[in-house]
Design a protein around this motif. Structure first.
Motif, PDB file in Angstrom:
ATOM      1  N   LEU A   1       0.847  -1.200   0.087  1.00  0.00           N
ATOM      2  CA  LEU A   1      -0.184   0.045   0.034  1.00  0.00           C
ATOM      3  C   LEU A   1       0.957   1.150   0.040  1.00  0.00           C
ATOM      4  O   LEU A   1       0.871   2.098  -0.953  1.00  0.00           O
ATOM      5  CB  LEU A   1      -0.859  -0.105   1.094  1.00  0.00           C
ATOM      6  CG  LEU A   1      -1.917  -1.219   1.427  1.00  0.00           C
ATOM      7  CD1 LEU A   1      -2.713  -1.203   2.589  1.00  0.00           C
ATOM      8  CD2 LEU A   1      -2.909  -1.143   0.217  1.00  0.00           C
ATOM      9  N   VAL A   2       1.540   1.475   1.075  1.00  0.00           N
ATOM     10  CA  VAL A   2       2.681   2.453   1.169  1.00  0.00           C
ATOM     11  C   VAL A   2       4.140   1.905   0.455  1.00  0.00           C
ATOM     12  O   VAL A   2       4.243   0.707   1.023  1.00  0.00           O
ATOM     13  CB  VAL A   2       2.949   2.803   2.595  1.00  0.00           C
ATOM     14  CG1 VAL A   2       4.087   4.206   2.372  1.00  0.00           C
ATOM     15  CG2 VAL A   2       1.483   3.368   3.016  1.00  0.00           C
ATOM     16  N   HIS A   3       4.484   2.567  -0.744  1.00  0.00           N
ATOM     17  CA  HIS A   3       5.690   1.913  -1.003  1.00  0.00           C
ATOM     18  C   HIS A   3       7.043   2.321  -0.572  1.00  0.00           C
ATOM     19  O   HIS A   3       7.883   2.660  -0.912  1.00  0.00           O
ATOM     20  CB  HIS A   3       5.530   2.409  -2.620  1.00  0.00           C
ATOM     21  CG  HIS A   3       4.675   1.562  -3.321  1.00  0.00           C
ATOM     22  ND1 HIS A   3       4.555   1.878  -4.593  1.00  0.00           N
ATOM     23  CD2 HIS A   3       3.678   0.530  -3.084  1.00  0.00           C
ATOM     24  CE1 HIS A   3       3.580   1.174  -5.245  1.00  0.00           C
ATOM     25  NE2 HIS A   3       2.975   0.384  -4.275  1.00  0.00           N
ATOM     26  N   ASN A   4       6.999   2.054   0.808  1.00  0.00           N
ATOM     27  CA  ASN A   4       8.188   2.088   1.611  1.00  0.00           C
ATOM     28  C   ASN A   4       9.022   0.785   1.660  1.00  0.00           C
ATOM     29  O   ASN A   4       8.463  -0.162   1.347  1.00  0.00           O
ATOM     30  CB  ASN A   4       7.891   2.717   3.086  1.00  0.00           C
ATOM     31  CG  ASN A   4       7.077   1.860   3.919  1.00  0.00           C
ATOM     32  OD1 ASN A   4       6.228   0.875   2.886  1.00  0.00           O
ATOM     33  ND2 ASN A   4       6.809   2.209   5.044  1.00  0.00           N
ATOM     34  N   TRP A   5      10.036   0.928   2.073  1.00  0.00           N
ATOM     35  CA  TRP A   5      10.963  -0.269   2.013  1.00  0.00           C
ATOM     36  C   TRP A   5      11.200  -0.820   3.562  1.00  0.00           C
ATOM     37  O   TRP A   5      11.706  -0.116   4.223  1.00  0.00           O
ATOM     38  CB  TRP A   5      12.249  -0.409   1.342  1.00  0.00           C
ATOM     39  CG  TRP A   5      11.980   0.153  -0.121  1.00  0.00           C
ATOM     40  CD1 TRP A   5      11.543   1.124  -0.753  1.00  0.00           C
ATOM     41  CD2 TRP A   5      12.025  -0.740  -1.135  1.00  0.00           C
ATOM     42  NE1 TRP A   5      11.565   0.852  -2.082  1.00  0.00           N
ATOM     43  CE2 TRP A   5      11.885  -0.256  -2.484  1.00  0.00           C
ATOM     44  CE3 TRP A   5      12.500  -2.268  -1.300  1.00  0.00           C
ATOM     45  CZ2 TRP A   5      11.807  -0.943  -3.636  1.00  0.00           C
ATOM     46  CZ3 TRP A   5      12.652  -2.930  -2.370  1.00  0.00           C
ATOM     47  CH2 TRP A   5      12.182  -2.235  -3.795  1.00  0.00           C
ATOM     48  N   LYS A   6      11.114  -2.196   3.715  1.00  0.00           N
ATOM     49  CA  LYS A   6      11.231  -2.704   5.222  1.00  0.00           C
ATOM     50  C   LYS A   6      12.157  -3.977   5.018  1.00  0.00           C
ATOM     51  O   LYS A   6      11.874  -4.581   4.218  1.00  0.00           O
ATOM     52  CB  LYS A   6      10.071  -2.968   5.868  1.00  0.00           C
ATOM     53  CG  LYS A   6       9.358  -1.353   6.394  1.00  0.00           C
ATOM     54  CD  LYS A   6       8.039  -1.723   7.137  1.00  0.00           C
ATOM     55  CE  LYS A   6       7.445  -0.447   7.424  1.00  0.00           C
ATOM     56  NZ  LYS A   6       6.043  -0.393   8.210  1.00  0.00           N
ATOM     57  N   SER A   7      13.076  -3.841   6.103  1.00  0.00           N
ATOM     58  CA  SER A   7      13.839  -5.256   6.438  1.00  0.00           C
ATOM     59  C   SER A   7      12.869  -6.560   6.734  1.00  0.00           C
ATOM     60  O   SER A   7      12.125  -6.261   7.767  1.00  0.00           O
ATOM     61  CB  SER A   7      14.910  -5.099   7.018  1.00  0.00           C
ATOM     62  OG  SER A   7      15.838  -3.884   6.701  1.00  0.00           O
TER      63      SER A   7
ATOM     64  N   ASP B   1      21.173   1.989   6.101  1.00  0.00           N
ATOM     65  CA  ASP B   1      19.754   1.747   6.435  1.00  0.00           C
ATOM     66  C   ASP B   1      19.238   1.290   5.228  1.00  0.00           C
ATOM     67  O   ASP B   1      19.307   2.099   4.096  1.00  0.00           O
ATOM     68  CB  ASP B   1      19.204   2.952   6.862  1.00  0.00           C
ATOM     69  CG  ASP B   1      17.634   2.620   7.235  1.00  0.00           C
ATOM     70  OD1 ASP B   1      17.204   1.511   6.923  1.00  0.00           O
ATOM     71  OD2 ASP B   1      17.058   3.272   7.879  1.00  0.00           O
ATOM     72  N   PRO B   2      19.063  -0.027   4.873  1.00  0.00           N
ATOM     73  CA  PRO B   2      18.465  -0.681   3.469  1.00  0.00           C
ATOM     74  C   PRO B   2      17.276  -0.034   3.070  1.00  0.00           C
ATOM     75  O   PRO B   2      16.975  -0.388   1.788  1.00  0.00           O
ATOM     76  CB  PRO B   2      18.852  -2.217   3.526  1.00  0.00           C
ATOM     77  CG  PRO B   2      18.498  -2.376   4.975  1.00  0.00           C
ATOM     78  CD  PRO B   2      19.323  -1.077   5.777  1.00  0.00           C
ATOM     79  N   THR B   3      16.497   0.439   3.950  1.00  0.00           N
ATOM     80  CA  THR B   3      15.355   0.996   3.654  1.00  0.00           C
ATOM     81  C   THR B   3      15.150   2.301   3.121  1.00  0.00           C
ATOM     82  O   THR B   3      14.168   2.968   2.311  1.00  0.00           O
ATOM     83  CB  THR B   3      14.459   0.556   4.844  1.00  0.00           C
ATOM     84  OG1 THR B   3      14.946   2.166   5.725  1.00  0.00           O
ATOM     85  CG2 THR B   3      14.234  -0.491   5.521  1.00  0.00           C
ATOM     86  N   ARG B   4      16.347   2.920   3.168  1.00  0.00           N
ATOM     87  CA  ARG B   4      16.544   4.389   2.569  1.00  0.00           C
ATOM     88  C   ARG B   4      16.683   4.264   0.927  1.00  0.00           C
ATOM     89  O   ARG B   4      17.458   3.328   0.608  1.00  0.00           O
ATOM     90  CB  ARG B   4      17.744   5.219   3.234  1.00  0.00           C
ATOM     91  CG  ARG B   4      17.199   5.440   4.551  1.00  0.00           C
ATOM     92  CD  ARG B   4      18.285   6.396   5.162  1.00  0.00           C
ATOM     93  NE  ARG B   4      18.007   6.755   6.511  1.00  0.00           N
ATOM     94  CZ  ARG B   4      18.812   7.568   7.334  1.00  0.00           C
ATOM     95  NH1 ARG B   4      19.770   7.913   6.791  1.00  0.00           N
ATOM     96  NH2 ARG B   4      18.412   7.671   8.549  1.00  0.00           N
ATOM     97  N   ASP B   5      16.570   5.530   0.171  1.00  0.00           N
ATOM     98  CA  ASP B   5      16.739   5.380  -1.333  1.00  0.00           C
ATOM     99  C   ASP B   5      18.198   5.985  -1.252  1.00  0.00           C
ATOM    100  O   ASP B   5      18.994   5.776  -2.408  1.00  0.00           O
ATOM    101  CB  ASP B   5      16.087   6.039  -1.882  1.00  0.00           C
ATOM    102  CG  ASP B   5      14.510   5.327  -1.947  1.00  0.00           C
ATOM    103  OD1 ASP B   5      14.794   4.053  -2.189  1.00  0.00           O
ATOM    104  OD2 ASP B   5      13.556   6.064  -2.299  1.00  0.00           O
ATOM    105  N   ASP B   6      18.845   6.415  -0.447  1.00  0.00           N
ATOM    106  CA  ASP B   6      20.037   7.203  -0.449  1.00  0.00           C
ATOM    107  C   ASP B   6      21.320   6.079  -0.245  1.00  0.00           C
ATOM    108  O   ASP B   6      20.968   5.121   0.250  1.00  0.00           O
ATOM    109  CB  ASP B   6      20.190   8.449   0.069  1.00  0.00           C
ATOM    110  CG  ASP B   6      20.264   8.188   1.714  1.00  0.00           C
ATOM    111  OD1 ASP B   6      20.461   7.053   2.322  1.00  0.00           O
ATOM    112  OD2 ASP B   6      19.906   9.161   2.444  1.00  0.00           O
TER     113      ASP B   6
END
Length: 356
Positions: free
Chosen positions: A19-25, A285-290
């Protein structure tokens, strides 16, 4: 019944939300007919933390997946009901091993349909004695490498880019290919492995082609650039400041590990990168895009040791047991880290020890 639940492969991957296209481990477990993923709870995977399951029957897998510019190590799965799942691995080797394991599991469900699921690389061979990493290093050479320029297409300007035909010209002139056909083959593999990326309309549209050999265009109007931007590498903002020399070392090992926080003592998955000359251990932090590290420290003068698997060691919070190791820096900062398995813990300790 027990055979159905046999674990084929397990470990950390980063997953995009639905739903929310964020990234989580998440901790992933591959079984014979399904892929399970769990929320990390106190540094461990627990049955109560099961977040979802993907039935493998009817699934297809895309690896590498070029849909995310900042996540070149992504894998895409499409289910029988056309639901898309995206995961990111910690390295090319990590990505390819997961993709291969999932493909084998899908094939095993329907052996008679194995051919369409074959790895694209099996029918797409490089010329003899070609090393893609060496080619990319040569492309970046200041004297004899590629000379990226600003390219314009349909009123859009792309900085530090080059055309497909210029890249093939360069590959042939530097003897990385003897013919233009071989040059396209090498360039296609550079594209498949995310060393270069399309930035123009024509080059990007070509990547949608199912035939790998046609995804790279030997054309003066097809525009490409290096996948890893030099700007991103040198852009470090925020609380954690680094000297550029800290990140100049040779990468010896990288992978996902769980780390206990210094203040809140909660456990989070981080991408750890071990470098030598200078010897540093950074974590991201692998959930970030940078792609800037959120922490790191020099390894010279550090102490590293495995922690006992029975009971909760002193300094560790939560009901965490197994596969733990500890690093004490020269400044007496204590890091508690958890690997995915005993073998992985041994590998990390043996890789770090010579650099301390």
């Amino acid at each position: 019944m027990e055979e159905e639940n046999v674990t084929i492969k397990e470990g950390f991957l980063v997953k995009r939300g639905h739903l929310v296209h964020n990234w989580k481990s998440r901790w992933f477990v591959l079984q014979k007919d399904k892929l399970l993923y769990y929320k990390l709870d106190g540094g461990q995977k627990r049955e109560s933390g099961l977040k979802g399951r993907i039935l493998l029957d009817g699934c297809s897998i895309t690896c590498p997946c070029l849909e995310y510019e900042n996540r070149p190590l992504a894998i895409k799965m499409k289910t029988k009901t056309s639901t898309d799942y995206f995961f990111e691995a910690s390295s090319r080797e990590h990505r390819d091993s997961w993709a291969a394991a999932i493909k084998r599991a899908i094939q095993a469900l329907h052996p008679e349909k194995a051919d369409p699921l074959r790895d694209i690389k099996s029918s797409f061979r490089l010329p003899t004695n070609i090393n893609l990493n060496q080619i990319v290093d040569a492309m970046n050479d200041s004297s004899n490498g590629m000379k990226p320029l600003s390219k314009t297409e349909q009123d859009s300007t792309y900085k530090d880019s080059f055309s497909g035909s210029v890249l093939v010209d360069w590959l042939v002139s530097r003897n990385y290919a003897s013919t233009r056909f071989e040059g396209v083959t090498v360039a296609s593999m550079l594209l498949v492995e995310n060393f270069i990326k399309p930035v123009g309309v024509r080059s990007f549209e070509a990547t949608r082609c199912g035939n790998v050999a046609e995804q790279f265009l030997d054309d003066s109007t097809a525009i490409y650039t290096f996948a890893e931007s030099k700007k991103k590498k040198s852009s470090f903002k925020g609380d954690f400041q680094l000297n550029s020399m800290d990140l100049s070392g040779t990468i010896q090992k990288q992978g996902y590990l769980a780390k206990q926080g210094h203040k809140r003592k909660n456990w989070k998955v981080r991408l750890f990168v071990l470098r030598s000359d200078p010897a540093f251990l950074h974590y991201y932090d692998p959930t970030r895009d940078d792609n800037r590290p959120v922490g790191g420290f020099p390894l010279r003068g550090c102490l590293i040791s495995a922690l006992e698997d029975n009971g909760v060691p002193i300094g560790v919070k939560g009901n965490v047991q197994g596969n733990l190791f500890k690093i004490i820096t020269k400044k007496d900062v204590h890091y508690y880290i958890q690997a995915g398995s005993k073998e992985e813990r041994i590998e990390w300790i043996e890789a770090i020890k010579p650099l301390t």
